[in-house]
Motif scaffolding. Structure first.
Motif, PDB file in Angstrom:
ATOM      1  N   ALA A   1       0.345  -1.482  -0.091  1.00 50.26           N
ATOM      2  CA  ALA A   1      -0.030  -0.402  -0.384  1.00 50.26           C
ATOM      3  C   ALA A   1       0.993   0.789  -0.163  1.00 50.26           C
ATOM      4  O   ALA A   1       0.393   2.107   0.396  1.00 50.26           O
ATOM      5  N   GLY A   2       2.651   0.861  -0.455  1.00 54.06           N
ATOM      6  CA  GLY A   2       3.031   2.046  -0.068  1.00 54.06           C
ATOM      7  C   GLY A   2       3.502   2.999   1.373  1.00 54.06           C
ATOM      8  O   GLY A   2       3.831   4.275   1.245  1.00 54.06           O
ATOM      9  N   GLN A   3       3.392   2.108   2.337  1.00 51.31           N
ATOM     10  CA  GLN A   3       4.034   2.129   3.149  1.00 51.31           C
ATOM     11  C   GLN A   3       5.348   1.851   3.734  1.00 51.31           C
ATOM     12  O   GLN A   3       5.251   0.295   3.709  1.00 51.31           O
ATOM     13  N   LEU A   4       6.639   2.785   4.238  1.00 52.75           N
ATOM     14  CA  LEU A   4       7.511   2.684   4.670  1.00 52.75           C
ATOM     15  C   LEU A   4       7.043   1.777   5.569  1.00 52.75           C
ATOM     16  O   LEU A   4       7.609   3.332   6.666  1.00 52.75           O
ATOM     17  N   SER A   5       6.687   1.067   6.470  1.00 52.35           N
ATOM     18  CA  SER A   5       6.783   0.802   7.874  1.00 52.35           C
ATOM     19  C   SER A   5       8.006  -0.245   8.052  1.00 52.35           C
ATOM     20  O   SER A   5       8.029  -1.117   7.484  1.00 52.35           O
TER      21      SER A   5
ATOM     22  N   ALA B   1      -3.051   0.509  -6.596  1.00 50.84           N
ATOM     23  CA  ALA B   1      -4.059   1.371  -6.746  1.00 50.84           C
ATOM     24  C   ALA B   1      -3.186   2.883  -5.432  1.00 50.84           C
ATOM     25  O   ALA B   1      -2.339   3.761  -5.809  1.00 50.84           O
ATOM     26  N   ILE B   2      -3.051   2.633  -4.565  1.00 54.09           N
ATOM     27  CA  ILE B   2      -2.416   3.111  -3.743  1.00 54.09           C
ATOM     28  C   ILE B   2      -1.133   3.788  -3.713  1.00 54.09           C
ATOM     29  O   ILE B   2      -0.314   4.750  -3.452  1.00 54.09           O
ATOM     30  N   ARG B   3      -0.641   2.685  -3.707  1.00 49.54           N
ATOM     31  CA  ARG B   3       1.348   2.778  -4.224  1.00 49.54           C
ATOM     32  C   ARG B   3       1.559   3.607  -4.993  1.00 49.54           C
ATOM     33  O   ARG B   3       1.842   4.394  -5.563  1.00 49.54           O
ATOM     34  N   GLU B   4       0.725   3.501  -6.410  1.00 48.67           N
ATOM     35  CA  GLU B   4       1.189   4.297  -7.618  1.00 48.67           C
ATOM     36  C   GLU B   4       0.563   4.944  -7.260  1.00 48.67           C
ATOM     37  O   GLU B   4       1.462   7.020  -8.122  1.00 48.67           O
ATOM     38  N   ASP B   5      -0.320   5.789  -6.747  1.00 53.46           N
ATOM     39  CA  ASP B   5      -1.026   7.125  -6.990  1.00 53.46           C
ATOM     40  C   ASP B   5      -1.906   7.277  -5.366  1.00 53.46           C
ATOM     41  O   ASP B   5      -3.577   7.394  -6.309  1.00 53.46           O
ATOM     42  N   GLU B   6      -1.257   8.099  -4.541  1.00 53.25           N
ATOM     43  CA  GLU B   6      -2.490   8.009  -3.560  1.00 53.25           C
ATOM     44  C   GLU B   6      -3.639   8.547  -3.807  1.00 53.25           C
ATOM     45  O   GLU B   6      -4.924   8.825  -3.655  1.00 53.25           O
ATOM     46  N   LEU B   7      -3.385  10.049  -4.569  1.00 52.99           N
ATOM     47  CA  LEU B   7      -4.270  11.108  -4.558  1.00 52.99           C
ATOM     48  C   LEU B   7      -5.385  10.246  -5.485  1.00 52.99           C
ATOM     49  O   LEU B   7      -6.628  10.672  -5.805  1.00 52.99           O
ATOM     50  N   ALA B   8      -5.134   9.855  -6.674  1.00 47.91           N
ATOM     51  CA  ALA B   8      -5.952   9.220  -7.767  1.00 47.91           C
ATOM     52  C   ALA B   8      -6.840   8.194  -7.199  1.00 47.91           C
ATOM     53  O   ALA B   8      -7.929   8.368  -7.931  1.00 47.91           O
ATOM     54  N   ALA B   9      -6.479   7.460  -5.789  1.00 47.11           N
ATOM     55  CA  ALA B   9      -7.031   6.307  -5.886  1.00 47.11           C
ATOM     56  C   ALA B   9      -7.964   6.982  -4.974  1.00 47.11           C
ATOM     57  O   ALA B   9      -9.187   5.924  -4.924  1.00 47.11           O
ATOM     58  N   ASP B  10      -8.275   7.326  -4.101  1.00 42.12           N
ATOM     59  CA  ASP B  10      -9.137   8.351  -3.219  1.00 42.12           C
ATOM     60  C   ASP B  10      -9.822   9.195  -3.881  1.00 42.12           C
ATOM     61  O   ASP B  10     -11.370   8.983  -3.896  1.00 42.12           O
TER      62      ASP B  10
ATOM     63  N   VAL C   1      -4.217   1.119   6.452  1.00 42.55           N
ATOM     64  CA  VAL C   1      -4.568   0.471   8.042  1.00 42.55           C
ATOM     65  C   VAL C   1      -4.968  -0.971   7.974  1.00 42.55           C
ATOM     66  O   VAL C   1      -3.802  -1.737   8.300  1.00 42.55           O
ATOM     67  N   LEU C   2      -5.121  -1.366   7.031  1.00 40.19           N
ATOM     68  CA  LEU C   2      -5.613  -2.944   7.026  1.00 40.19           C
ATOM     69  C   LEU C   2      -4.377  -3.556   6.351  1.00 40.19           C
ATOM     70  O   LEU C   2      -3.888  -4.482   7.941  1.00 40.19           O
ATOM     71  N   ALA C   3      -3.883  -2.879   5.478  1.00 39.86           N
ATOM     72  CA  ALA C   3      -1.831  -3.466   5.044  1.00 39.86           C
ATOM     73  C   ALA C   3      -1.176  -3.726   6.275  1.00 39.86           C
ATOM     74  O   ALA C   3      -1.237  -4.436   6.778  1.00 39.86           O
ATOM     75  N   PHE C   4      -1.386  -2.504   7.361  1.00 37.28           N
ATOM     76  CA  PHE C   4      -0.535  -2.154   8.736  1.00 37.28           C
ATOM     77  C   PHE C   4      -0.863  -3.432   9.379  1.00 37.28           C
ATOM     78  O   PHE C   4      -0.062  -4.088   9.724  1.00 37.28           O
ATOM     79  N   VAL C   5      -1.778  -3.806  10.084  1.00 34.16           N
ATOM     80  CA  VAL C   5      -3.068  -4.960  10.631  1.00 34.16           C
ATOM     81  C   VAL C   5      -2.346  -6.408  10.436  1.00 34.16           C
ATOM     82  O   VAL C   5      -1.852  -6.869  11.285  1.00 34.16           O
ATOM     83  N   LEU C   6      -2.066  -6.471   9.073  1.00 35.66           N
ATOM     84  CA  LEU C   6      -1.616  -7.971   8.450  1.00 35.66           C
ATOM     85  C   LEU C   6      -0.647  -7.980   9.265  1.00 35.66           C
ATOM     86  O   LEU C   6      -0.325  -8.985   9.020  1.00 35.66           O
ATOM     87  N   GLY C   7       0.016  -6.811   8.272  1.00 44.27           N
ATOM     88  CA  GLY C   7       1.745  -7.297   8.517  1.00 44.27           C
ATOM     89  C   GLY C   7       1.706  -7.176   9.762  1.00 44.27           C
ATOM     90  O   GLY C   7       2.429  -8.401  10.863  1.00 44.27           O
ATOM     91  N   ALA C   8       0.904  -6.547  10.888  1.00 38.46           N
ATOM     92  CA  ALA C   8       1.680  -6.697  12.635  1.00 38.46           C
ATOM     93  C   ALA C   8       1.304  -8.244  13.556  1.00 38.46           C
ATOM     94  O   ALA C   8       1.571  -8.338  13.999  1.00 38.46           O
ATOM     95  N   VAL C   9      -0.682  -8.588  12.436  1.00 35.32           N
ATOM     96  CA  VAL C   9      -0.895  -9.316  12.929  1.00 35.32           C
ATOM     97  C   VAL C   9       0.413 -11.273  12.806  1.00 35.32           C
ATOM     98  O   VAL C   9       0.958 -11.719  13.490  1.00 35.32           O
ATOM     99  N   LEU C  10       0.749 -11.032  11.282  1.00 37.82           N
ATOM    100  CA  LEU C  10       2.216 -12.324  11.042  1.00 37.82           C
ATOM    101  C   LEU C  10       2.980 -11.869  11.697  1.00 37.82           C
ATOM    102  O   LEU C  10       3.698 -13.129  11.998  1.00 37.82           O
ATOM    103  N   ALA C  11       3.833 -10.770  11.604  1.00 39.88           N
ATOM    104  CA  ALA C  11       4.626 -10.111  12.819  1.00 39.88           C
ATOM    105  C   ALA C  11       4.620 -10.971  14.153  1.00 39.88           C
ATOM    106  O   ALA C  11       5.036 -12.126  15.225  1.00 39.88           O
ATOM    107  N   GLY C  12       3.377 -10.579  14.732  1.00 39.31           N
ATOM    108  CA  GLY C  12       3.361 -11.187  16.631  1.00 39.31           C
ATOM    109  C   GLY C  12       3.223 -12.637  16.126  1.00 39.31           C
ATOM    110  O   GLY C  12       3.578 -13.497  17.475  1.00 39.31           O
ATOM    111  N   VAL C  13       2.345 -13.266  15.024  1.00 37.94           N
ATOM    112  CA  VAL C  13       2.030 -14.164  15.181  1.00 37.94           C
ATOM    113  C   VAL C  13       4.253 -15.696  15.315  1.00 37.94           C
ATOM    114  O   VAL C  13       4.239 -16.486  15.841  1.00 37.94           O
ATOM    115  N   VAL C  14       4.629 -15.425  13.967  1.00 38.07           N
ATOM    116  CA  VAL C  14       6.330 -15.589  13.449  1.00 38.07           C
ATOM    117  C   VAL C  14       6.698 -15.293  16.292  1.00 38.07           C
ATOM    118  O   VAL C  14       7.213 -15.891  15.473  1.00 38.07           O
TER     119      VAL C  14
END
Length: 309
Positions: free
Chosen positions: A31-35, A170-179, A190-203
């Motif tokens: 989703a274009g987020q460098l977390s 779509a958000i990764r390529e152009d957030e304004l256009a996606a919006d 937020v959904l992408a962030f939570v998915l990554g958090a859940v996976l890291a927690g289980v690992v």
């Protein structure tokens, strides 16, 4: 086969674990987020499992559930990581680029300092004597990490071809256009962030029994950079990138251990060369090679008026 597993079994488990941690960072990158928050959730999951498996307060629950206690620690770690990911993600994902990276690094450091100062986490010493999951030892954890990796890859494959995956791209390529097209950037980020958090927690929850000990060193800034390297070297535009990068960067230092300190130099050279000559990662470079070359443009045909009868 037994000789191979006894020699390289531990390394094989670490390679699969690294691939999973790389995938936990891959979700927000979709989703274009460098977390860089994955080590924080990884540490949280490990502490959750370590406390539930060793603290006397959970002795009755351990006796009643038996091996089912291990499964319960995975579920609790997933829920706690998901909730914390939601709480952190909603305000943090208003930031972009390097500012988001700095905010998530701060989050990892906050969790590390909190763990260092809590009695329940063992402070700076950490928690020791964590029982092995299902009685497994060393390479036996491939039976836990391996199926988890397969499930995550299948989930990612299906998600990338769904409406959610298209929204991420779509958000990764152009957030304004996606919006402007009706895709809610906040919701999907937020959904992408939570998915990554859940996976890291289980690992993390699976890794605590595997390592038999857990302390604040598991979630640090160095770990954030290492996981980011897994994704960048392997390729950030394909789900196979974190798998290849995590496995490669975990294996190289161990395979070259006979070179003593020089192995770290070679590991650094691999990172530099890959960054310079493989900007899209190893998987991206391989995908370019597989693409068919464009057909040669045929010679210009004469105009109809120029054709003699």
């Amino acid at each position: 086969m037994n000789d191979f597993l006894s020699t390289y079994g531990h390394l094989s488990v670490m390679m699969v674990q690294a691939a999973l941690l790389g995938l936990s960072l891959y979700f927000p990158l979709q989703a274009g987020q460098l977390s860089l928050a994955s080590p924080g959730f990884y540490a949280l999951g490990g502490y959750t499992a370590a406390i539930m498996l060793t603290n006397p307060a959970f002795a009755g629950l351990r006796d009643s559930l038996g091996n089912g206690m291990f499964v319960l620690t995975w579920l609790v770690a997933a829920v706690l990581s998901g909730l914390l990911g939601l709480l952190v993600g909603i305000p943090a994902l208003r930031l972009r680029g390097i500012y988001l990276a700095l905010a998530t690094i701060a989050f990892v450091e906050i969790l590390r300092v909190v763990a260092l100062n809590l009695q329940i986490t063992g402070g700076a010493v950490g928690i020791f004597g964590i029982p092995q999951a299902f009685g497994l030892t060393d390479w036996g954890y491939l039976w836990l990490f391996g199926p988890l990796l397969v499930l995550v890859l299948l989930f990612t494959y299906q998600m990338e071809r769904s409406r959610v995956g298209r929204a991420f791209r779509a958000i990764r390529e152009d957030e304004l256009a996606a919006d402007a097209m009706g895709v809610s950037p906040t919701h999907y980020k937020v959904l992408a962030f939570v998915l990554g958090a859940v996976l890291a927690g289980v690992v993390g929850a699976i890794s605590a029994p595997f390592l038999n000990t857990w302390n604040a060193k598991q979630g640090t800034f160095d770990a954030s950079i290492a996981i980011l390297a897994f994704v960048l070297i392997g390729g950030s535009r394909s789900m196979w990138g974190p798998v290849v990068g995590g496995a490669l960067l975990t294996a190289v230092p161990e395979v070259l251990r006979f070179l003593a300190d020089w192995r770290l130099v070679i590991n650094g050279l691999v990172l530099v060369i890959a960054s310079l000559y493989l900007p899209q990662g190893i998987v991206g470079a391989l995908q370019k090679l597989q693409k068919p070359r464009p057909l040669k443009r045929p010679a210009d045909l004469p105009a109809p008026s120029e054709v003699k009868p």
